[in-house]
Every structure is written in structure tokens, then in C-alpha cells.
Design an enzyme around this catalytic site. Structure first.
Site, PDB file in Angstrom:
ATOM      1  N   HIS A   1     -19.597 -19.795   6.508  1.00  0.00           N
ATOM      2  CA  HIS A   1     -18.982 -18.544   7.310  1.00  0.00           C
ATOM      3  C   HIS A   1     -20.322 -18.284   8.268  1.00  0.00           C
ATOM      4  O   HIS A   1     -21.361 -17.773   7.591  1.00  0.00           O
ATOM      5  CB  HIS A   1     -18.802 -17.677   6.191  1.00  0.00           C
ATOM      6  CG  HIS A   1     -18.185 -16.364   6.728  1.00  0.00           C
ATOM      7  ND1 HIS A   1     -16.857 -16.365   7.252  1.00  0.00           N
ATOM      8  CD2 HIS A   1     -18.538 -15.271   7.122  1.00  0.00           C
ATOM      9  CE1 HIS A   1     -16.502 -15.117   7.563  1.00  0.00           C
ATOM     10  NE2 HIS A   1     -17.404 -14.448   7.614  1.00  0.00           N
TER      11      HIS A   1
ATOM     12  N   GLY B   1     -19.977  -5.347   9.574  1.00  0.00           N
ATOM     13  CA  GLY B   1     -20.925  -4.978  10.329  1.00  0.00           C
ATOM     14  C   GLY B   1     -22.304  -5.416   9.473  1.00  0.00           C
ATOM     15  O   GLY B   1     -23.306  -5.535  10.137  1.00  0.00           O
ATOM     16  N   PHE B   2     -22.227  -5.418   8.041  1.00  0.00           N
ATOM     17  CA  PHE B   2     -23.315  -5.694   7.239  1.00  0.00           C
ATOM     18  C   PHE B   2     -23.186  -6.350   6.062  1.00  0.00           C
ATOM     19  O   PHE B   2     -22.064  -6.122   5.634  1.00  0.00           O
ATOM     20  CB  PHE B   2     -23.983  -4.107   7.058  1.00  0.00           C
ATOM     21  CG  PHE B   2     -24.396  -3.443   8.131  1.00  0.00           C
ATOM     22  CD1 PHE B   2     -25.772  -3.626   8.665  1.00  0.00           C
ATOM     23  CD2 PHE B   2     -23.400  -2.479   8.725  1.00  0.00           C
ATOM     24  CE1 PHE B   2     -26.153  -2.935   9.855  1.00  0.00           C
ATOM     25  CE2 PHE B   2     -23.854  -1.895   9.893  1.00  0.00           C
ATOM     26  CZ  PHE B   2     -25.161  -1.958  10.477  1.00  0.00           C
ATOM     27  N   GLY B   3     -24.156  -7.148   5.597  1.00  0.00           N
ATOM     28  CA  GLY B   3     -23.951  -7.735   4.314  1.00  0.00           C
ATOM     29  C   GLY B   3     -24.482  -6.759   3.394  1.00  0.00           C
ATOM     30  O   GLY B   3     -24.898  -5.721   3.677  1.00  0.00           O
ATOM     31  N   GLY B   4     -24.197  -7.257   1.857  1.00  0.00           N
ATOM     32  CA  GLY B   4     -24.536  -6.461   0.912  1.00  0.00           C
ATOM     33  C   GLY B   4     -24.024  -5.357   0.650  1.00  0.00           C
ATOM     34  O   GLY B   4     -24.321  -4.371  -0.223  1.00  0.00           O
TER      35      GLY B   4
ATOM     36  N   ASP C   1     -21.256 -15.351  10.844  1.00  0.00           N
ATOM     37  CA  ASP C   1     -20.855 -13.984  11.314  1.00  0.00           C
ATOM     38  C   ASP C   1     -21.334 -13.671  12.572  1.00  0.00           C
ATOM     39  O   ASP C   1     -22.660 -13.405  12.748  1.00  0.00           O
ATOM     40  CB  ASP C   1     -21.251 -12.861  10.383  1.00  0.00           C
ATOM     41  CG  ASP C   1     -20.737 -12.944   8.921  1.00  0.00           C
ATOM     42  OD1 ASP C   1     -19.468 -12.713   9.135  1.00  0.00           O
ATOM     43  OD2 ASP C   1     -21.126 -12.766   7.969  1.00  0.00           O
TER      44      ASP C   1
ATOM     45  N   MET D   1     -21.684 -10.755  15.553  1.00  0.00           N
ATOM     46  CA  MET D   1     -21.574  -9.444  15.819  1.00  0.00           C
ATOM     47  C   MET D   1     -22.312  -9.144  17.150  1.00  0.00           C
ATOM     48  O   MET D   1     -22.982  -9.655  17.789  1.00  0.00           O
ATOM     49  CB  MET D   1     -22.287  -8.684  14.648  1.00  0.00           C
ATOM     50  CG  MET D   1     -21.973  -8.978  13.339  1.00  0.00           C
ATOM     51  SD  MET D   1     -22.762  -7.848  11.988  1.00  0.00           S
ATOM     52  CE  MET D   1     -22.175  -8.706  10.526  1.00  0.00           C
TER      53      MET D   1
ATOM     54  N   HIS E   1     -16.656 -16.020  12.407  1.00  0.00           N
ATOM     55  CA  HIS E   1     -16.152 -14.924  12.136  1.00  0.00           C
ATOM     56  C   HIS E   1     -16.586 -13.883  13.234  1.00  0.00           C
ATOM     57  O   HIS E   1     -17.553 -13.362  13.288  1.00  0.00           O
ATOM     58  CB  HIS E   1     -16.518 -14.059  10.658  1.00  0.00           C
ATOM     59  CG  HIS E   1     -15.982 -13.034  10.420  1.00  0.00           C
ATOM     60  ND1 HIS E   1     -16.467 -12.070   9.375  1.00  0.00           N
ATOM     61  CD2 HIS E   1     -14.766 -12.203  11.066  1.00  0.00           C
ATOM     62  CE1 HIS E   1     -15.714 -11.120   9.297  1.00  0.00           C
ATOM     63  NE2 HIS E   1     -14.804 -10.878  10.278  1.00  0.00           N
TER      64      HIS E   1
ATOM     65  N   GLY F   1     -21.833 -13.702   0.720  1.00  0.00           N
ATOM     66  CA  GLY F   1     -23.472 -13.653   1.349  1.00  0.00           C
ATOM     67  C   GLY F   1     -24.260 -13.493   0.241  1.00  0.00           C
ATOM     68  O   GLY F   1     -24.899 -14.485  -0.260  1.00  0.00           O
TER      69      GLY F   1
ATOM     70  N   SER G   1     -21.529 -17.458   3.442  1.00  0.00           N
ATOM     71  CA  SER G   1     -21.947 -16.635   4.752  1.00  0.00           C
ATOM     72  C   SER G   1     -23.319 -16.621   4.792  1.00  0.00           C
ATOM     73  O   SER G   1     -24.398 -16.121   4.239  1.00  0.00           O
ATOM     74  CB  SER G   1     -21.418 -14.776   4.375  1.00  0.00           C
ATOM     75  OG  SER G   1     -22.172 -14.436   5.529  1.00  0.00           O
TER      76      SER G   1
ATOM     77  N   MET H   1     -16.999 -10.801  15.089  1.00  0.00           N
ATOM     78  CA  MET H   1     -16.935  -9.294  14.979  1.00  0.00           C
ATOM     79  C   MET H   1     -17.359  -8.884  16.299  1.00  0.00           C
ATOM     80  O   MET H   1     -18.391  -8.308  16.503  1.00  0.00           O
ATOM     81  CB  MET H   1     -17.600  -8.752  13.831  1.00  0.00           C
ATOM     82  CG  MET H   1     -16.943  -8.982  12.236  1.00  0.00           C
ATOM     83  SD  MET H   1     -18.056  -8.919  11.231  1.00  0.00           S
ATOM     84  CE  MET H   1     -18.889 -10.549  11.157  1.00  0.00           C
TER      85      MET H   1
ATOM     86  N   ASP I   1     -13.475 -11.306   2.316  1.00  0.00           N
ATOM     87  CA  ASP I   1     -15.002 -11.315   2.996  1.00  0.00           C
ATOM     88  C   ASP I   1     -15.424  -9.918   2.841  1.00  0.00           C
ATOM     89  O   ASP I   1     -14.805  -8.971   3.142  1.00  0.00           O
ATOM     90  CB  ASP I   1     -14.788 -11.821   4.345  1.00  0.00           C
ATOM     91  CG  ASP I   1     -16.324 -11.739   4.932  1.00  0.00           C
ATOM     92  OD1 ASP I   1     -17.296 -11.870   4.208  1.00  0.00           O
ATOM     93  OD2 ASP I   1     -16.392 -11.848   6.293  1.00  0.00           O
ATOM     94  N   GLY I   2     -16.555  -9.936   1.969  1.00  0.00           N
ATOM     95  CA  GLY I   2     -17.442  -8.644   1.965  1.00  0.00           C
ATOM     96  C   GLY I   2     -17.505  -8.168   0.268  1.00  0.00           C
ATOM     97  O   GLY I   2     -16.506  -7.890  -0.314  1.00  0.00           O
ATOM     98  N   GLY I   3     -18.975  -8.329  -0.264  1.00  0.00           N
ATOM     99  CA  GLY I   3     -18.931  -7.698  -1.375  1.00  0.00           C
ATOM    100  C   GLY I   3     -18.436  -8.658  -2.693  1.00  0.00           C
ATOM    101  O   GLY I   3     -18.418  -8.195  -3.877  1.00  0.00           O
TER     102      GLY I   3
ATOM    103  N   MET J   1     -10.890  -8.203   5.002  1.00  0.00           N
ATOM    104  CA  MET J   1     -12.179  -7.792   5.232  1.00  0.00           C
ATOM    105  C   MET J   1     -12.068  -6.841   3.827  1.00  0.00           C
ATOM    106  O   MET J   1     -11.083  -5.938   3.863  1.00  0.00           O
ATOM    107  CB  MET J   1     -12.586  -6.937   6.213  1.00  0.00           C
ATOM    108  CG  MET J   1     -13.067  -7.842   7.384  1.00  0.00           C
ATOM    109  SD  MET J   1     -14.371  -8.801   7.078  1.00  0.00           S
ATOM    110  CE  MET J   1     -15.638  -7.923   6.688  1.00  0.00           C
TER     111      MET J   1
HETATM  112  C1  DX5 Z   1     -19.662  -8.532   7.067  1.00  0.00           C
HETATM  113  C2  DX5 Z   1     -19.552  -9.997   7.112  1.00  0.00           C
HETATM  114  C3  DX5 Z   1     -19.311 -10.757   5.952  1.00  0.00           C
HETATM  115  C4  DX5 Z   1     -21.040 -10.428   5.056  1.00  0.00           C
HETATM  116  C5  DX5 Z   1     -20.580 -10.863   3.770  1.00  0.00           C
HETATM  117  O1  DX5 Z   1     -19.551  -7.809   8.220  1.00  0.00           O
HETATM  118  O2  DX5 Z   1     -18.340 -10.031   7.817  1.00  0.00           O
HETATM  119  O3  DX5 Z   1     -19.392 -12.009   6.031  1.00  0.00           O
HETATM  120  O4  DX5 Z   1     -21.889 -11.563   5.675  1.00  0.00           O
HETATM  121  O5  DX5 Z   1     -22.037 -10.461   3.029  1.00  0.00           O
HETATM  122  P1  DX5 Z   1     -21.835 -10.071   1.596  1.00  0.00           P
HETATM  123  O6  DX5 Z   1     -21.008 -11.171   0.816  1.00  0.00           O
HETATM  124  O7  DX5 Z   1     -23.284  -9.709   1.328  1.00  0.00           O
HETATM  125  O8  DX5 Z   1     -20.778  -8.652   1.396  1.00  0.00           O
HETATM  126 ZN    ZN Z   2     -17.767 -12.373   7.759  1.00  0.00          ZN
END
Ligand code: DX5
Ligand code: ZN
Length: 219
Positions: free
Chosen positions: A35, A144-147, A37, A39, A68, A199, A10, A70, A177-179, A139
Site C-alpha cells: 500500500h 494524513g497520518f499513520g499511527g 500512500d 499525500m 492510495h 502500517g 502500508s 490522498m 485502512d487506518g489503525g 478509511m
Molecule cells: C493514512 C494512510 C494509511 C496509513 C496507515 O492516511 O492512508 O494507509 O499509512 O497507517 P497505520 O496502519 O499506522 O494507521
Molecule cells: Zn492509505
């Protein structure tokens, strides 16, 4: 099956000032997909990047790119992202007033359609599409956010989607996807995921992105 998992990087977690180098690193590290993202500040409370950035990336790599979306009513942008070089176009079930029509619009562009579901959305909301849609994205955080930290309860949806596909005689690619990170990749793979999207788990890994990919694939 161990060793067969695919890793999708990502780029939300990449250093955008050095995007070209980051794409080269993703390629060298044995990632299977990029990937991307998107938004819109409406479906999710954040804004990222769009088709012009994808076009720039497309010129740098032959890796498949999963967009992706969103975005509310993402079908409006299918043609734009197809022209910019997207391979897979993943829409949120929650963001489409007519999901079947949106998927048909996506398929018409030649892109591979994907369906994503939020943590609160049941797998049963989308199992009717297992014969017509090749990619499902579960998901494991609120989009909405990475990390953020992976919500383990969502992993049960992988098995539900897989059995629906088996019953229909269909083959689907299930992504999470996510974490996702080296430390929890084993759990995600055991739950049956085909593709691990990550990501910060890749870009911020203590030993670097290549080591993260190697360790995830070695699980
Ligand atoms: C979140 C995104 C994810 C995100 C993953 O809304 O869809 O793709 O970038 O980031 P990490 O792996 O840091 O959770
Ligand atoms: Zn994503």
C-alpha cells in the site's frame, strides 16, 4: 470466511533508509499487496512520496501495489503512476470534482480503479460504482497520518457496500485502512473486510512484521 483475508502493508511506516530490505521482508512475510500512500499537502495536511519512489519499489517486487491517492483531483496523475508500475489506483471520492470521469481516466491506463471514502463520507455516496469499480477502501482514520486509532463506527460501511454489490451481482474487494493491527483484526474481518491495510500495526509489531501478518491471517 476465516483465513482468507488479504494483508496489505502500508510502507508509510517502513524505514525509508532501508526500503529495499523492508520490501523483501514484506514479501517473505506473506503480505498480499503493498500500500503506497501519496499525500499532496492539500487534500490532507501532509506530504509523502510520489512516482519515482514507486518506480524504485516496482523494480524490487512483483507484489501488486495499491497507490492510495490522498491528492486533490488525482486523475491528473493516473498516467504517471501507471507508467511507474501501479496496479491499483485508489482515489478519494471527496477529492474528485467528477468522480466518474476520474475513474474512466484511471481505467484507460489499464490500472485497477479503487474508490476511498473518508470516515465522514457515507457508503451511499459511492454504492452506484459497485458494478464498475473492483476496489473500495474504507478509511478508518482521518487520512494524513499513520499511527492513529481505528474508528470502529466506519466498519458498518463494509456491510452496506457488500449488500449493494450483491444486489448488483458484482464482486468487490473491500479494504480497511487506518489503525488496523493484530489486536483489532478480528473485528475488522468480522465486519466483512477482504483486505486489511496496516502500517504501524505491521512494522512496529512487538514480535516483528512476519508474526503480525501470521496472526492477522490466523484470526
Ligand atoms: C493514512 C494512510 C494509511 C496509513 C496507515 O492516511 O492512508 O494507509 O499509512 O497507517 P497505520 O496502519 O499506522 O494507521
Ligand atoms: Zn492509505
Amino acid at each position: 470466511m476465516p483465513g482468507t483475508v488479504r494483508v496489505s502493508a502500508s510502507i508509510l511506516a517502513a524505514d525509508f533508509a532501508r526500503l529495499g530490505e523492508e520490501i523483501a521482508l514484506i514479501e517473505e512475510s506473506g503480505c498480499d499487496e503493498i500500500h503506497f500512500d501519496v499525500m499532496d499537502g492539500h487534500f490532507v495536511p501532509n506530504i509523502t512520496f510520489g512516482a519515482p519512489v514507486l518506480e524504485a519499489i516496482r523494480g524490487l517486487t512483483s507484489l501488486p501495489v495499491d497507490v492510495h491517492m490522498m491528492v486533490t483531483e488525482p486523475g491528473r496523475f493516473a498516467g504517471l503512476f501507471a507508467a511507474a508500475g501501479a496496479d491499483t489506483f485508489t482515489v478519494h471520492a471527496e477529492a474528485c470534482s467528477d468522480l466518474a470521469a476520474t475513474l474512466a481516466d484511471v481505467a484507460e491506463t489499464g490500472m485497477r480503479p479503487g474508490i476511498s471514502i473518508n470516515p465522514a463520507t457515507e457508503a451511499s455516496a459511492v454504492t452506484r460504482y459497485v458494478s464498475s469499480v473492483p476496489r473500495f477502501l474504507v478509511m478508518s482514520v482521518e487520512p494524513g497520518f499513520g499511527g492513529q486509532s481505528l474508528i470502529p463506527e466506519v466498519l458498518a460501511k463494509i456491510g452496506l457496500l457488500r449488500s449493494a454489490a450483491l444486489r448488483a451481482g458484482a464482486e468487490i474487494d473491500i479494504a480497511v485502512d487506518g489503525g488496523v493491527k493484530v489486536e483489532n483484526a478480528g473485528t475488522v474481518i468480522e465486519a466483512g473486510a477482504d483486505t486489511l491495510i496496516s502500517g504501524t500495526g505491521l512494522f512496529k509489531y512487538k514480535d516483528g512484521l512476519a508474526a503480525a501478518v501470521r496472526r492477522i491471517k490466523g484470526v
